[in-house]
Design an enzyme around this catalytic site. Structure first.
Site, PDB file in Angstrom:
ATOM      1  N   LYS A 117      38.033 -28.384 -21.213  1.00  0.00           N
ATOM      2  CA  LYS A 117      37.266 -27.232 -20.732  1.00  0.00           C
ATOM      3  C   LYS A 117      36.736 -27.556 -19.350  1.00  0.00           C
ATOM      4  CE  LYS A 117      35.732 -23.241 -22.554  1.00  0.00           C
ATOM      5  NZ  LYS A 117      36.235 -22.530 -23.728  1.00  0.00           N
TER       6      LYS A 117
HETATM    7  N1  GLU Z   1      38.588 -19.755 -23.143  1.00  0.00           N
HETATM    8  C1  GLU Z   1      39.316 -19.426 -24.336  1.00  0.00           C
HETATM    9  C2  GLU Z   1      38.751 -20.178 -25.528  1.00  0.00           C
HETATM   10  O1  GLU Z   1      37.596 -20.548 -25.530  1.00  0.00           O
HETATM   11  C3  GLU Z   1      40.819 -19.587 -24.164  1.00  0.00           C
HETATM   12  C4  GLU Z   1      41.295 -20.943 -23.768  1.00  0.00           C
HETATM   13  C5  GLU Z   1      42.776 -20.997 -23.419  1.00  0.00           C
HETATM   14  O2  GLU Z   1      43.474 -20.001 -23.516  1.00  0.00           O
HETATM   15  O3  GLU Z   1      43.204 -22.083 -23.026  1.00  0.00           O
HETATM   16  O4  GLU Z   1      39.405 -20.365 -26.525  1.00  0.00           O
END
Ligand code: GLU
Length: 428
Positions: A117
């Site tokens: 993240k």
């Molecule tokens: N931000 C989204 C989540 O928290 C998607 C992450 C992604 O598609 O890599 O799952």
């Protein structure tokens, strides 16, 4: 001289912030991991964390600095994967928790990724489009040393969108000297994005919501739904529930709360939010000023789809819903989980409920590599199948072990991650 080794305190802050919640969730699953528990410390330590300075020239000629992060929590099952968040409250410890939940989520729905993240501590509403672009590009360049189509693949999250993914893809590609569309997902369709990606998280929430309703003997048609957050997750979930005949009786965003017991007109509310940026001032419902009242609203399904740590010991007991669908990451604290469990509220955890987004991100990445693009029907069909299968497997395990859906999802996920960890072995 003896050198005293101290574990950095940010790794061990039980009970504080989202990372503290996550550590508690790992402690709760550990007794169910058998011999793999030997490796559980892996889950409590992010593999790699990068903090970057992001300087930009403001439109008025001054220089502003922002703090950016990219945390790769685990890569045992594949490259890092997870979104990038622009928010004034982003901290390293929050990004650590969000990256760890990506590891668990990706394993729970069995997409071949680890967890990662990123984020920048900034309120993007204070930036012009030009400033936003410069900040995004500098951040991408700074984290460029650890991301890549086979290393770590960012995607949208809170306050980031297709345009930001386009800038990230372009910046990475310019630095590489060739177009690398697989470096991010959630791109515009014209740049190798996938049909259905924008709606995927909300659609996944809806699909598992329907499955949970069947288990609870609840008919979606006529069911009362309350949604916190009216962005890409809450807005789409509200639309799909209302199209299926449910009544969206309450919506709360960062500014206001609107309620209507006979059901809000979701399309009209969406148009209002698109025009004004908030549900505040919507004439098709009653606006309430006490934000806490939202949790006690009379509803069958509650969808927290905003930020972490919203359902706490302060409000958990007031919740009247039969089912909670966690569209957000980490919206429920472990202590609140216990209260909800005691009160018979079924919580479908984030790592299943909101996994639709990363699932279609996976489809996008596969399509980019093969340069062969699928129809929206194919994508939605495959998404629905993966979400249903993941929900059913977790449901069955929860029944068998007599644990919550969250603990069951963590058992499935941690087993997959730690088996991979063990098979790969330690290097050197
Ligand atoms: N931000 C989204 C989540 O928290 C998607 C992450 C992604 O598609 O890599 O799952």
């Amino acid at each position: 001289m003896t050198i005293k080794h101290e574990v950095p305190s940010y790794l061990t802050q039980h009970g504080i912030g989202p990372w503290g919640d996550y550590l508690e969730q790992i402690d709760r699953v550990t007794p169910y991991l058998g011999n793999l528990a030997r490796w559980v410390e892996t889950m409590k330590r992010p593999k790699r964390m990068l903090i970057v300075d992001v300087p930009i020239e403001r439109d008025d000629g001054t220089i502003a600095h922002f703090e950016g992060y990219r945390v790769q929590h685990n890569t045992s099952r594949g490259p890092g994967k997870g979104g990038v968040r622009f928010h004034q409250d982003v901290t390293l410890s929050e990004v650590m928790a969000l990256s760890a939940w990506m590891t668990v989520k990706n394993a729970a729905v069995n997409v071949p990724y680890g967890g990662a993240k990123g984020g920048i501590r900034v309120d993007p509403k204070t930036l012009s489009q030009g400033e936003l672009q410069r900040m995004t590009r500098r951040y991408t360049s700074e984290i460029g040393i650890i991301i890549g189509p086979n290393k770590d693949i960012p995607a949208p999250d809170v306050n980031t969108n297709e345009q930001i993914m386009a800038w990230m893809m372009d910046t990475y590609s310019m630095n590489q000297g060739s177009t690398a569309s697989g470096v991010v997902t959630g791109k515009p369709i014209s740049l190798g994005g996938s049909l259905g990606r924008r709606e995927a998280t909300g659609r996944g929430v809806f699909v598992v919501g329907c499955e949970a309703a069947v288990k609870r003997g609840l008919n979606i048609h006529g069911a009362k739904v309350a949604v916190q957050g009216f962005g890409n997750v809450g807005g789409i979930a509200a639309r799909l529930f209302s199209e299926a005949g449910a009544k969206v009786v309450a919506v709360q965003d960062h500014i206001s709360t609107v309620i209507r017991s006979s059901g809000l007109d979701v399309a009209a509310l969406q148009a209002h939010v698109n025009a004004t940026g908030s549900v505040a001032g919507f004439s098709g419902g009653e606006e309430i000023s006490d934000r806490a009242q939202f949790w006690a609203v009379d509803c069958d399904i509650l969808v927290p789809a905003a930020l972490e740590q919203q359902i706490t010991v302060e409000n958990a007991a007031s919740i009247r819903a039969k089912i909670i669908l966690e569209g957000a990451n980490g919206p429920t604290s472990p202590a609140a989980d216990d209260i909800l469990h005691e009160n018979g509220v079924l919580v479908v955890p984030d790592v299943i409920a909101n996994a639709g987004g990363v699932t279609v991100s996976y489809f996008e990445w596969v399509q980019d590599f093969s340069s062969f693009f699928w129809t929206e029907d194919e994508i939605n069909l495959r998404l629905t199948r993966i979400m249903r299968e993941a929900f059913t497997a977790v449901w069955q395990l929860a029944e068998e072990k007599k644990v919550s859906l969250r603990t069951a999802a963590f058992i499935v996920a941690c087993t997959r991650v730690l088996q991979a960890r063990e098979m790969r072995g330690l290097y050197p």
